[in-house]
Design an enzyme around this catalytic site. Structure first.
Site, PDB file in Angstrom:
ATOM      1  N   VAL A 152       4.314  -4.444   3.891  1.00  0.00           N
ATOM      2  CA  VAL A 152       3.877  -5.790   3.512  1.00  0.00           C
ATOM      3  C   VAL A 152       2.973  -5.538   2.310  1.00  0.00           C
ATOM      4  CG1 VAL A 152       2.589  -7.835   4.227  1.00  0.00           C
ATOM      5  CG2 VAL A 152       4.074  -6.671   5.874  1.00  0.00           C
ATOM      6  N   PRO A 153       3.488  -5.746   1.104  1.00  0.00           N
ATOM      7  CA  PRO A 153       2.885  -5.185  -0.114  1.00  0.00           C
ATOM      8  C   PRO A 153       1.617  -5.882  -0.621  1.00  0.00           C
ATOM      9  CG  PRO A 153       4.796  -6.490  -0.680  1.00  0.00           C
ATOM     10  CD  PRO A 153       4.731  -6.462   0.830  1.00  0.00           C
ATOM     11  N   CYS A 154       0.541  -5.726   0.108  1.00  0.00           N
ATOM     12  CA  CYS A 154      -0.739  -6.298  -0.312  1.00  0.00           C
ATOM     13  C   CYS A 154      -1.261  -5.629  -1.576  1.00  0.00           C
ATOM     14  CB  CYS A 154      -1.765  -6.224   0.822  1.00  0.00           C
ATOM     15  SG  CYS A 154      -1.978  -4.591   1.530  1.00  0.00           S
ATOM     16  N   HIS A 155      -0.755  -4.443  -1.900  1.00  0.00           N
ATOM     17  CA  HIS A 155      -1.185  -3.752  -3.117  1.00  0.00           C
ATOM     18  C   HIS A 155      -0.727  -4.467  -4.386  1.00  0.00           C
ATOM     19  CE1 HIS A 155       2.806  -2.061  -2.140  1.00  0.00           C
ATOM     20  NE2 HIS A 155       2.949  -1.900  -3.454  1.00  0.00           N
TER      21      HIS A 155
END
Length: 190
Positions: A152-155
């Protein structure tokens, strides 16, 4: 886990495995046939080790072993997909996910999955996409609590001025992940 730590009552429902990655060890946690966690070591908001549940049998690329557990297939799939991601052969993940959080947090985490590979958006833009343009701070807080890093690409969420702000795994890892994705996609680096 030491014997002095209390084991959460629902920990028996979870299994975990640790996989190596270019950003350090990742602890994958499964429960009920879904991935519920992907934690960087020394990540902010890291649950207590007892929360991870039992160690799963060693899967390809994992560094742990233990008794057979129902989450093994999910952990093995997650380990395999992460290996493909870090080899530059995967741009999205196809795993059953079930992160624990508030309704708002889950809404934010779902929206994170819509951010295209190698692209970034601001916290404000993410709040606008959620139909809550004044909620950029709340979006940032929810983003920081994301229990399934990388997948889950919070970056991919950055400051309004383009700065790399607020990443639970540390800004150096955020920089690495973004640069890696941009390089793998053939884009100019940050």
């Amino acid at each position: 886990m030491t014997r002095s730590q209390p084991v959460p009552p629902d920990a028996a429902e979870r299994t975990h495995a640790v996989v190596e990655s270019p950003v350090g060890p990742l602890t994958l946690v499964a429960s009920g046939g879904a991935l519920v966690g992907c934690y960087l070591d020394a990540q902010r908001h890291l649950p207590d080790q007892a929360w991870f549940g039992e160690s799963a049998p060693a899967a390809p690329g994992t560094t742990t072993s233990g008794a057979a557990a129902p989450g093994d297939a999910v952990l093995q799939a997650a380990a395999g997909q992460l290996a493909e991601y870090f080899a530059g052969r995967r741009t999205s993940f196809d795993l059953p996910l079930n992160p624990t959080g508030t309704d708002f947090q889950r809404k934010v985490w779902k929206a994170l999955r819509d951010i295209p590979y190698a692209e970034t958006i601001s916290y404000g833009e993410l709040a606008r996409r959620l139909g809550q343009p004044g909620a950029s701070r709340a979006v940032g807080l929810a983003n920081g609590r994301n229990p399934i890093s990388i997948i889950v690409p919070c970056h991919r969420v950055i400051g309004a001025n383009g700065s790399l702000t607020g990443y639970g795994g540390g800004l150096e890892r955020k920089r690495h992940l973004l640069a890696f994705e941009q390089q793998a996609a053939g884009l100019s680096l940050l």
